[in-house]
Design an enzyme around this catalytic site. Structure first.
Site, PDB file in Angstrom:
ATOM      1  N   LYS A 173       0.846  -1.191   0.000  1.00 19.36           N
ATOM      2  CA  LYS A 173       0.000   0.000   0.000  1.00 19.36           C
ATOM      3  C   LYS A 173       0.883   1.243   0.000  1.00 19.36           C
ATOM      4  CE  LYS A 173      -2.128   2.496   3.033  1.00 19.36           C
ATOM      5  NZ  LYS A 173      -1.971   3.772   2.290  1.00 19.36           N
ATOM      6  N   GLU A 248      10.848   1.408   9.722  1.00 15.82           N
ATOM      7  CA  GLU A 248      11.737   2.558   9.501  1.00 15.82           C
ATOM      8  C   GLU A 248      10.939   3.795   9.852  1.00 15.82           C
ATOM      9  OE1 GLU A 248      14.805   2.314   8.917  1.00 15.82           O
ATOM     10  OE2 GLU A 248      14.692   0.152   8.601  1.00 15.82           O
ATOM     11  N   CYS A 282      13.444  11.437   6.081  1.00 19.18           N
ATOM     12  CA  CYS A 282      13.652  11.100   7.490  1.00 19.18           C
ATOM     13  C   CYS A 282      15.105  11.293   7.906  1.00 19.18           C
ATOM     14  CB  CYS A 282      13.201   9.677   7.773  1.00 19.18           C
ATOM     15  SG  CYS A 282      14.105   8.449   6.842  1.00 19.18           S
ATOM     16  N   GLU A 384       9.737  15.485  15.587  1.00 16.26           N
ATOM     17  CA  GLU A 384      10.026  15.491  14.148  1.00 16.26           C
ATOM     18  C   GLU A 384       9.083  16.465  13.440  1.00 16.26           C
ATOM     19  OE1 GLU A 384       8.984  12.046  11.660  1.00 16.26           O
ATOM     20  OE2 GLU A 384      11.004  12.134  10.847  1.00 16.26           O
TER      21      GLU A 384
END
Ligand SMILES: NC(=O)C1=CN([C@@H]2O[C@H](COP(=O)(O)OP(=O)(O)OC[C@H]3O[C@@H](n4cnc5c(N)ncnc54)[C@H](O)[C@@H]3O)[C@@H](O)[C@H]2O)C=CC1
Ligand SMILES: O=C(O)/C=C/C=C(\O)C(=O)O
Length: 480
Positions: A173, A248, A282, A384
């Site tokens: 997906k 991850e 990231c 983040e």
């Protein structure tokens, strides 16, 4: 309006409910295509076809699997311009970045794992003269690959390539925010002759289609890249079913610049590591630590070079930063800039939404933003942001900067700038990150283990690690 379709059992198909979601071009802020709002019914069909395809695909000699995957890689290269344009329109990133990075990396991912799988071997252990043990690795079964929106085809292929090369069949997906290149990729798989059911692509929302995939009993392993909060949810779902997990997740990566660094390199690469892909990688270095004696000089040059970056229409070749991926993400990033001000930060440059005239008038643009004057423990320095926003802070000693670098819940990557290799080695040993770059950034070798410590993830991708993830290990002991 163009309808993106699911790819299930070798054919492109509508979602069973015939329901679609809007797919937005972020540079224009307008809907330009529709993406299937798939549900449990679509997922059951995809998992069923993957299960049916598994015996034949896993039983195919590896050279034959490899040959099909290499044909797909060649087709990606042949359609480079079309795929790059589609990626740029879907995600908002500069088209030249998609052409030079995203799409070439997608074919490289597939080529890398298609050939790597042909070089695996079986370990044998002689136990004196009494027994021989050998360790077989077999494809684990039907697996899920869930990928994010920041590097859409790049990360989609990074996951499915090792899975398919190892002999697994896949239910994948892509992000509902950037589904287009996965849809085009499905068409290339059909052209390359990928057998039906080997790869199934189900589009739709994470909470609906994604959740149904990870809950499905026939999915035995999940490879996920995305936010830490989503990763936590996936881990909680997968744990009671003992599914194998590779996660991850996010980062809050330190970029450490010592006074003896190669100044020009450190500045220009820091501009890249801060703002490439609108800061939506990231691995971007979002916390910049500069040794105090260099701080003023560095900040001045860093700001000057940042101010030369062009924010604009992603389809123009001169654009360095395109649009953020969505209105919601734009608002999230802007809210962090407001938070930084409340926390006492100084916005040295950027800090606001940019509104253009003309076709990009409603796009989601933010200027590259540099913030100073913040303490390490504030939320801006802990959470983040995943946008074109960095903080810059001075430090005095090695011990101090190591402590600050490690003072977040994340541990994905770090960058260290020094001409003193002993120092680089020493600091690398103490920084708790899965990936450390010394005097470079995002310098990739696909054979290396890739992943994070702490809340940046579980497991490692890349090279043998990825191929092993998609296999089961069986030791056979023969008494002689
Ligand atoms: N690689 C990275 O480190 C990334 C980090 N992020 C971070 O995450 C934040 C949130 O971004 P999102 O778009 O919400 O990313 P996300 O992590 O929710 O989305 C990534 C993928 O997971 C899927 N997903 C979401 N919920 C799921 C569930 N319950 N089960 C299965 N699949 C699910 C999504 O549909 C998408 O395909 C960003 O602001 C950013 O900070 C986002 C994307 C990539
Ligand atoms: O494999 C790479 O080179 C980069 C990976 C980047 C991510 O996983 C990310 O930004 O999410």
């Amino acid at each position: 309006m163009e309808k993106i379709l699911n790819y299930i059992n070798g054919v492109l198909c509508e979602p069973r409910s015939y329901q679609y979601l809007d797919n937005v071009n972020p540079a224009r802020g307008e809907v330009y295509s529709l993406v299937p709002d798939s549900d449990l019914g679509d997922v059951k069909q995809a998992a069923g076809s993957a299960k049916k395809a598994f015996p034949a695909w896993s039983g195919l000699p590896v050279e034959k699997r490899s040959a099909i995957l290499l044909r797909i890689a060649d087709l990606i290269d042949r359609h480079l311009d079309k795929l790059a344009l589609a990626e740029s329109i879907d995600n908002g990133k500069p088209v030249h970045l998609a052409r030079s990075l995203d799409i070439p990396r997608a074919s490289a991912n597939i080529r890398f794992f298609a050939t790597a799988a042909m070089h695996t071997s079986t370990e044998a252990h002689l136990t004196g003269e009494e027994a021989v043990n050998y360790t077989a690795r077999t494809p684990i079964g039907v697996v899920a690959c869930i990928s994010p929106w920041n590097l859409p085809l790049y990360l989609f292929t990074w996951k499915i390539a090792p899975a398919l090369a190892a002999g697994c069949t896949v239910v994948a997906k892509p992000s509902e925010l950037t589904p287009m290149t996965a849809y085009l990729f499905a068409q290339l798989c059909m052209e390359a002759g990928l057998p039906e059911g080997v790869l199934n692509i189900v589009h739709g929302l994470g909470a609906k289609a994604g959740q149904a995939i990870i809950e499905h009993a026939d999915i035995v392993a999940i490879s996920f890249t995305g936010g830490t909060a989503t990763g936590r949810k996936i881990a909680a779902t997968a744990a009671p079913q003992f599914k194998k997990l590779s996660l991850e997740l996010g980062g809050k990566n330190p970029n450490i610049i010592f006074a003896d660094a190669d100044f020009e390199q450190a500045v220009s690469t820091s501009v890249r590591s801060s703002f490439s892909n609108q800061g939506e990688i990231c691995l971007c270095g979002s916390r910049i630590f500069v040794e105090r004696s260099l701080y003023d000089k560095f900040l001045q040059a860093f700001v000057e070079q940042t101010n030369r970056l062009v924010v604009g229409n992603p389809l123009n070749d001169g654009t360095h930063l395109g649009a953020l991926v969505s209105e919601a993400h734009l608002q999230k990033v802007l809210s962090y800039i407001e938070l930084a001000k409340k926390e006492g930060g100084t916005i040295v440059t950027g800090g606001t939404r940019i509104q253009f005239k003309g076709e990009c008038a409603n796009g989601y643009f933010i200027g590259p933003t540099i913030i100073t004057g913040l303490p390490q423990q504030c939320r801006t320095n802990q959470e983040e942001i995943f946008g074109p926003v960095v903080t810059v802070m001075p430090f005095d000693t090695e011990e101090e900067v190591i402590k600050a670098a490690n003072a977040t819940d994340y541990g994905l990557s770090a960058t260290i700038w020094t001409e003193n290799l002993k120092k680089a080695h020493r600091v690398s040993a103490h920084v708790k990150s899965g990936i450390i770059w010394v005097n470079c950034w995002l310098y990739r070798d696909l054979r290396t283990p890739f992943g994070g410590m702490k809340q940046s993830g579980v497991g490692r991708e890349g090279g043998w690690e990825a191929l092993k993830f998609f296999t089961d290990t069986k030791n056979i002991c023969i008494r002689l």
